[in-house]
Each structure stands twice: as C-alpha cells, then as structure tokens.
Write a protein that holds these residues in place. Sequence first.
Motif, PDB file in Angstrom:
ATOM      1  N   ASN A  23       0.821  -1.208   0.000  1.00 53.54           N
ATOM      2  CA  ASN A  23       0.000   0.000   0.000  1.00 53.54           C
ATOM      3  C   ASN A  23       0.855   1.258   0.000  1.00 53.54           C
ATOM      4  OD1 ASN A  23       0.920  -0.626   2.641  1.00 53.54           O
ATOM      5  ND2 ASN A  23      -0.537   0.808   3.495  1.00 53.54           N
ATOM      6  N   SER A 164      -8.704   1.510   4.228  1.00 52.60           N
ATOM      7  CA  SER A 164      -8.933   0.632   3.076  1.00 52.60           C
ATOM      8  C   SER A 164     -10.424   0.431   2.794  1.00 52.60           C
ATOM      9  CB  SER A 164      -8.252  -0.728   3.277  1.00 52.60           C
ATOM     10  OG  SER A 164      -8.062  -1.399   2.062  1.00 52.60           O
ATOM     11  N   GLN A 189      -5.207   3.819  -4.224  1.00 55.72           N
ATOM     12  CA  GLN A 189      -5.241   2.649  -3.362  1.00 55.72           C
ATOM     13  C   GLN A 189      -6.204   1.576  -3.877  1.00 55.72           C
ATOM     14  OE1 GLN A 189      -3.355   1.794  -0.948  1.00 55.72           O
ATOM     15  NE2 GLN A 189      -2.378   3.647  -0.220  1.00 55.72           N
ATOM     16  N   THR A 193      -5.882  -3.641  -6.728  1.00 55.49           N
ATOM     17  CA  THR A 193      -6.450  -4.415  -5.616  1.00 55.49           C
ATOM     18  C   THR A 193      -7.899  -4.797  -5.871  1.00 55.49           C
ATOM     19  OG1 THR A 193      -7.197  -2.451  -4.379  1.00 55.49           O
ATOM     20  CG2 THR A 193      -4.956  -3.228  -3.972  1.00 55.49           C
ATOM     21  N   THR A 299      -6.614 -10.703   3.515  1.00 52.92           N
ATOM     22  CA  THR A 299      -7.077  -9.693   4.473  1.00 52.92           C
ATOM     23  C   THR A 299      -8.073 -10.294   5.460  1.00 52.92           C
ATOM     24  OG1 THR A 299      -8.729  -8.941   2.844  1.00 52.92           O
ATOM     25  CG2 THR A 299      -6.646  -7.712   2.965  1.00 52.92           C
ATOM     26  N   THR A 325      -5.775  -3.508   2.315  1.00 55.79           N
ATOM     27  CA  THR A 325      -5.025  -3.245   3.539  1.00 55.79           C
ATOM     28  C   THR A 325      -5.857  -3.553   4.772  1.00 55.79           C
ATOM     29  OG1 THR A 325      -3.669  -1.527   2.501  1.00 55.79           O
ATOM     30  CG2 THR A 325      -3.888  -1.409   4.881  1.00 55.79           C
ATOM     31  N   ARG A 356      -0.417  -0.730   9.360  1.00 61.15           N
ATOM     32  CA  ARG A 356      -1.075  -1.123   8.114  1.00 61.15           C
ATOM     33  C   ARG A 356      -0.345  -2.327   7.511  1.00 61.15           C
ATOM     34  NH1 ARG A 356      -1.964   3.798   4.125  1.00 61.15           N
ATOM     35  NH2 ARG A 356       0.319   3.770   4.177  1.00 61.15           N
ATOM     36  N   SER A 358      -0.404  -4.914   4.349  1.00 64.24           N
ATOM     37  CA  SER A 358      -0.932  -4.900   2.986  1.00 64.24           C
ATOM     38  C   SER A 358      -0.325  -6.014   2.153  1.00 64.24           C
ATOM     39  CB  SER A 358      -0.652  -3.537   2.337  1.00 64.24           C
ATOM     40  OG  SER A 358      -1.230  -2.500   3.095  1.00 64.24           O
TER      41      SER A 358
END
Length: 394
Positions: A23, A164, A189, A193, A299, A325, A356, A358
């Motif tokens: 991230n 996130s 961001q 993803t 995640t 994240t 964080r 990621s």
Amino acid sequence: MDDLLKWRGEFPILDRSTYLISNSLGAMPRSVYDSLRAYADSWAERGVRAWEEGWWEMAVAVGDKIAPLIGAEPGAISLHQNVTLIQAVIASCFDFRGPRNKIVMTDLEFPSIQYFYHEQRRLGACVELVENRDPVRLDLDKFLAAIDETTLLVPISHVLFRSSHIVDVQAIIERAHRMGAHVILDVFQATGTIPINVRMLGADFAVGGVLKWLCGGPGVGYLYVREDLRAKLRPTLTGWIAHRRPFGFETGAIDAREDSFRYLNGTPHIPALYACQPGLDILNAVGIKAIRAKSVRMTTRLLEGAKAHGWRVNTPENPVERAGTVSLDCPHAYEVCQELLARDILVDYRPKAGVRLSPHFYNRLEECDFALAQVDEILRTHAWEKHATASARA
C-alpha cells in the motif's frame, strides 16, 4: 495450490523480508534492472535521437499499460510525476471566481490533496471539508448532502488510505453530475487491488500512481480524462508537449492538442517511465480478478487473526467494503511497527489507523499468520521496550 505464487520469484526483496507494505511501495520486479539498462543504453548509444525513437511518445504510450487496469480506452491516459501535480493540472482547467466555486472533500482524504485544494482558496475556491466521526468509513449521506448547485469539483478516493474502505463512488458521481459538478476519482489505493471501470462509473477524471500496488516505483502518476471532456477543457498548467507542433518552437499562445497530450506540460520523466513498465506488465498478466480473490483471502485471514487476539481493526470486516489493507490498531501500535521493521517485517504506521498490513498477490498466506504472531510476541514480551533501551545504551 496458489497459482499466483509463481510470480514470487520476480520480486527479489521477498527472499529476505516479509513484505506487507504494498500500500506504500510495491516490491520491485527484478526486470526493472533490464528496463533501466535499456534506458541507459538508449541514451548512451542513440543520444538525442532517442527522443524521436520512442521517448517522446512514452508519457501517453506507457499509459496504455495502465488503461486495462482501470477500464480506460487506449490513448486515454497521460503520465505525470505525481498525483498532487495531476490535481493541479485538473484544477487549472477551471475558474473559481464564479458562483460555482465549491470544492467538496472529506477529512479522510489523503493530506497532500487537502493541502493543495485548501490553497486554491487564494484563487477564489470555497472548500467544504466534510468531517467524519467514524475513522473507518465515509459518511456517505453527509458527503452527498454537501454537493450542491455551487459545487465545481469533488475530489474523492475510491479507497480510503487509512482504513482501506471502498467508497460508494458511483453514488457520489451520480449526485455530482445531477448538481453539475465534476468528480476527480483518486484510484491510487484501488488500482491493482479491486476491479475498476472508470468509463462505467462515468468518472470525469481518474488519478493514481504506479508506486504502490502496481509495483512501478516512484515518479509516475496517471491521469484519465473522460473522452467527451478531453478536448473541451483547457488546462492553464501546460507546456510545450501539449502544443500541436512542439518542435516548431512557435512563440505566443499554445495551439493545444485535443488528445491526452493536451494535459502534459514540460519534458517527461523518461527514467521513471522505463522503470514502471515491468510491474505493469506483471499486473496485466496476473489479472485483477485473481488478485482481488487472493487479497480477500489474505485480508480476511489478518482480520480473523486480529479478532482472535482481541485487537482493534480500523478496516471494514465486510470484504465488499474492504480493499487490500488491514489497519491493525493494537496497543502501542507505533512502537510495534518499529519493532516489526527491525525484524524485516515491512509494514507501516499511520495515525488514526495503526499498523497497516498490505499483502499482495506475491505474498504467502502464511506470511499473514507470521506477522500477527510477531505482533503478539512483541506485545507479550514488551520487546519494543527492550529495543528502545538497547538503542539508548548504544
């Protein structure tokens, strides 16, 4: 079996660290060495002729490798040094001295963007910063209510950098368009993803950069301008690359191009445009659908592990609302982050977020478990205190 791990060998840093910081800065593909060597060879061997042998077109041509990742058409993207400068190019297309001069932002927006737009008040802009009590999610109803007939621009992140959280940008774009405003969608961001299609969303502009999830390194930001706006708007932040006949060296006012070159200005950042391409090639080969599926698994693993330890998480539990994240707000989060870094577990800390973590497509699921186990060990043994004491003695 995890088919995406076949790409792991393309990223040298994964052999010597637990890399959970995509991230912030994506891992470097090993073929970047070859790309930068190609740049150096071109400069060394072709000299000034390199401009007419490919360099001149790169600030748009390389954008075609980003286009499929955000649902843009070929030729729709221009490349710049960073997103803040891109916001300046966009803002320069508009006049803040009229009755429609409001900029609506959330206080959850990345600070650099807030700094830039607050300074536009000197040019007549009225900035409304919509405050949120919840540090995780955007208060969508409150944000939509702030967009009215006086609103000119709405800069909004598709994915909030601290939590996130995936923002319902479709609702924001629809509201803004009903009010006659333009939306600047920050997909920094998000790209790499989650699936994005800026054309289906109807975004007026989309901005982002390659250094995070796209593994492209620093120095390349990208700008998408909706097709029907591309030739209509006129940025005042411009330069010779935007001119129809740049090598005519004509004096006077610019005769601006009508394609994506229109939004460029000075000499492009050629080394960075070479360096970013291996990462973009890999992301396109892997595919966002596969990356998203693995991201949700990793995640979720982090969230469940944090929950089992009783740690607070400043990231949505629902995967529909969550990008790549997990922000772990464990006790002593800053100190824990520093100790993790000392152990070559690469993460970062942000105020109002925590640590964080990621993971990306090149990570193993076990690395998520390992990172959480290390956090637990650090907290149980007060390892950060020992580290601080040793540093003070040294």
